[in-house]
Design an enzyme around this catalytic site. Structure first.
Site, PDB file in Angstrom:
ATOM      1  N   GLY A   5      57.082  18.054  33.176  1.00 22.17           N
ATOM      2  CA  GLY A   5      56.295  17.350  34.179  1.00 22.17           C
ATOM      3  C   GLY A   5      56.830  17.553  35.593  1.00 22.17           C
ATOM      4  O   GLY A   5      56.060  17.724  36.536  1.00 22.17           O
ATOM      5  N   CYS A  22      67.801   4.750  32.623  1.00 22.87           N
ATOM      6  CA  CYS A  22      69.042   4.344  33.264  1.00 22.87           C
ATOM      7  C   CYS A  22      69.974   5.514  33.492  1.00 22.87           C
ATOM      8  O   CYS A  22      70.315   6.231  32.571  1.00 22.87           O
ATOM      9  CB  CYS A  22      69.728   3.318  32.368  1.00 22.87           C
TER      10      CYS A  22
END
Lengths: 343, 369
Positions: free
Chosen positions: A25, A287
């Site tokens: 992406g 994270c």
């Protein structure tokens, strides 16, 4: 490759030759942002030749691959305009329309936010962009597998997708390029992907994506199930845990994403506790260990740094069960109760 | 054998948060706890953002902005198959350790940042994390031991390895938390510990011991201080000879000097000269000959006591980490103690700590004024 391209085209509602395979992406997003302005500057884009199109419009909550590519474009002379979002993650269409002009070359807006699940009104935005003669790119990475995808119906000029969001292998993405729209390739070299993306193809990963893409018919029922479970999870959270706020609860959201602010508890502490109990969740975006930078998305939505650090992102998958959600909320409740007592 | 098995069974119910620096000591601490049957959770404090000044792609394994030590700690945790987290403490570290370090030098003192790191981060911030993560104990790789009296009072006692003993750096912790601490390597000697690390296949078994201050790079502490403050904070001054007051040279900032320093003074004299005093009020650096370096008395404030002491008691006292300790009489004064040594001590240095012991027991410490 041919078969995979065919099934992926069917999955996203494109023609076969409008599908360009990339490494993911992020590459697809960079390809569009860099490539559109590159083609304008080199004169390759004949359509925009006699016009002064040097502006890019993005939302202020785009994925880093769009945000950072925009920042780079700004450094090399492109005028970048960012649309602010409200506390629920939505934009004001009137503000959006005012930001566009005959100078706008490209609008890049995500289909749904990766942290909050909030969905932008793509079709309405595309219409406005086209009225100004601008290209519209949709970062639709979050959409696959969770919503019906139809680039023709959306009427976008470009769209980005990622294979691993559809349970295929990591390492493959797709750039949808509407026939006739012009961009300069990001990677020059051999003639792969009809010269639009050089470099040897990741055949294994592309083939896997092609196989998964055949499951496009399942999407509607899967999405409906996830949405039902998401609503169940949200009601459970609100019922079981005090002082919890679900972000953008009133807006249109992906069927699988819940982002909640749990008052009084650092997201990092919650994350570690849940991980020790065998639950994987995330604080804000995926994270990055050791970094306590608050989520730029939540800051853009108007939350304070302290609030942003208390966010907890929960994602459901195709196979998430009601029992798992019950167990999760029980664990979360016990952690929250215990940690709050320490404050 | 049966006793050992029973211990392991009891330990299994206890969860320990182990602070892992990526060094061999804390790695072995984690390995030992795991072997003893505890439910071990590893944690590394990311205390300094390495990305700002030295983003070296060779440094980290994962991303370029994680330091090699964090990666080492993670590798050890993976090897031991224990959960591992990185906790970002940059802000706490900056406020409690870095700022104090820099300001001390600018006041003419010689600080020990490791004490503040222990007092405010390892044994305060991490104690809070220990509770938050539902752990029963916090463990570190310090060379120190803990004993518990018959009445249940826990004390810190010097470690088995005299050379490595690190109790000096621990005087600032709150005594209430001692019973929650574990120092698994405190009963070990360094060579045996390395052998154990190798035998267990810990990826850091031959990693060099860290020496000096973790955040100060190869260009030295003076350059570090300068990098942290505005140019206006660095004030030039005079270097004078004691007792005559003769001006020997000019200097460009008192942070370049520490008590007892002999090298790099930039003066020539027929006898070796040493820094006797760094006066932060007048920015004067006083030099003297060796015999004037000695004095018998010092004053400490901000004293932290881990056990009671009697006014006038004579205690074994260390005035710096590498000091072997000397007897001194402790007399209470308004905001601390006056410490009177039976023998004069060389270069008593403001900013360092006087740490005192009864036999092997760490009783507390205070900052030398």
């Amino acid at each position: 490759m041919r078969n995979a391209r065919k099934s992926v085209a069917q999955l996203i509602g494109a023609q076969v030759l409008e599908v360009v395979f990339t490494s993911g992406g992020s590459e697809a997003n960079n390809e569009v942002l860099m490539g559109v302005f590159s083609a304008i500057n080199s004169g390759k884009n004949k359509k925009f030749q006699q016009q002064e199109r040097n502006e890019l419009v993005v939302s202020s909550v785009e994925h880093p691959s769009v945000m950072k590519a925009s920042a780079h474009l700004a450094q090399i002379g492109v005028v970048v305009k960012k649309i602010p979002v409200n506390r629920d993650g939505s934009i004001d269409l009137e503000v959006f329309a005012q930001m566009l002009s005959s100078k706008t070359a490209l609008v890049s807006m995500m289909f749904a936010n990766n942290e909050t699940g909030h969905m932008f009104p793509i079709q309405k935005m595309v219409k406005i962009a086209h009225e100004h003669g601008a290209y519209f790119h949709c970062d639709a990475v979050q959409a696959l597998g969770k919503c019906p995808v139809d680039v023709k119906k959306w009427d976008v000029d470009f769209a980005s997708f990622s294979a691993h969001k559809f349970y295929a292998l990591k390492g493959t993405g797709v750039l949808y390029q509407k026939k006739g729209v012009i961009f300069e390739p990001l990677i020059h070299g051999g003639g792969q992907e009809r010269g639009r993306r050089a470099g040897t193809e990741n055949v294994l990963s592309v083939a896997a994506f092609g196989e998964m893409a055949k499951k496009y018919e399942e999407i509607d029922t899967r999405a409906a199930t996830m949405k039902e479970l998401r609503i169940y999870l949200e009601s459970l959270l609100l019922e079981q845990i005090s002082d919890i706020e679900i972000l953008g609860a009133k807006g249109k959201r992906l069927p699988n994403t819940v982002n909640a602010l749990v008052s009084g508890i650092d997201g990092e502490t919650l994350l570690m506790n849940l991980d020790l109990e065998g639950v994987s969740v995330s604080t804000g975006a995926a994270c990055s260990s050791g970094s306590r930078e608050p989520s730029p998305v939540l800051l853009a939505m108007g939350f304070s740094v302290a609030e942003a650090q208390r966010s907890l992102r929960m994602s459901l998958g195709w196979d998430t069960s009601k029992q798992e959600l019950d167990d999760f909320v029980t664990i979360l409740k016990s952690v929250v109760t215990r940690v709050r007592k320490l404050l | 054998m049966e006793q050992e098995a029973e211990n392991i069974q009891n330990n299994a119910k206890k969860r320990v948060l182990v602070a892992m620096s990526g060094g061999v000591d804390s790695s072995v601490a984690a390995a030992l706890l795991k072997e003893q049957g505890y439910d071990v959770v590893g944690v590394t404090m990311q205390v300094w953002d390495y990305s700002e000044d030295q983003c070296d792609i060779n440094e980290g394994n994962g991303t370029c902005c994680s330091s090699i030590d964090v990666d080492d700690a993670r590798a050890v945790a993976d090897h031991l198959d224990i959960p591992f987290y990185v906790i970002n403490c940059e802000e706490e570290f900056k406020v409690n350790v870095i700022d104090d370090f820099v300001n001390s030098y600018l006041e003419g003192k010689t600080p020990i940042p490791c004490v503040n790191c222990n007092s405010f981060l390892k044994f305060d911030f991490l104690i809070q994390k220990m509770k938050e993560l539902n752990c029963d104990y916090l463990a570190t790789g310090h060379y120190a031991t803990i004993t518990t009296s018959r009445t249940g009072q826990a004390s810190i006692v010097t470690s088995a390895d005299d050379w490595k003993d690190q109790t000096y750096f621990l005087f600032g912790i709150q005594k209430e938390i001692i019973s929650s601490l574990l120092f698994p390597v405190g009963t070990w000697k360094k060579p045996e510990l390395r052998a154990y690390a190798e035998e267990k296949g810990l990826p850091v078994f031959n990693k060099k011991d860290s020496t000096g201050i973790c955040f100060v790079g190869p260009s030295g502490y003076a350059a570090f201080v300068e990098s942290q403050v505005g140019k206006d904070k660095i004030r030039p001054g005079q270097i004078k000879l004691y007792p005559s007051g003769e001006v020997m040279a000019e200097h460009h900032g008192i942070h370049n000097f520490t008590y007892g320093q002999r090298k790099g003074l930039g003066v020539s004299y027929n006898e070796p000269l040493y820094v006797m005093k760094v006066d932060g009020e007048t920015d004067t650096v006083w030099l003297c000959e060796e015999n004037d370096l000695y004095s018998s008395e010092l004053k400490i404030n901000n004293v932290n006591l881990l056990d009671e002491i009697v006014d006038g008691e004579v205690l074994n006292t260390k005035i710096r980490f590498a000091h072997k300790g000397a007897d001194a009489r402790f007399e209470k004064c308004e905001d601390g103690f006056v410490v009177k040594f039976s023998q004069p001590q060389r270069s008593i240095t403001p900013g360092q700590a006087a740490v005192f012991y009864r036999d092997q027991q760490l009783l507390g410490g205070g900052w030398i004024l």
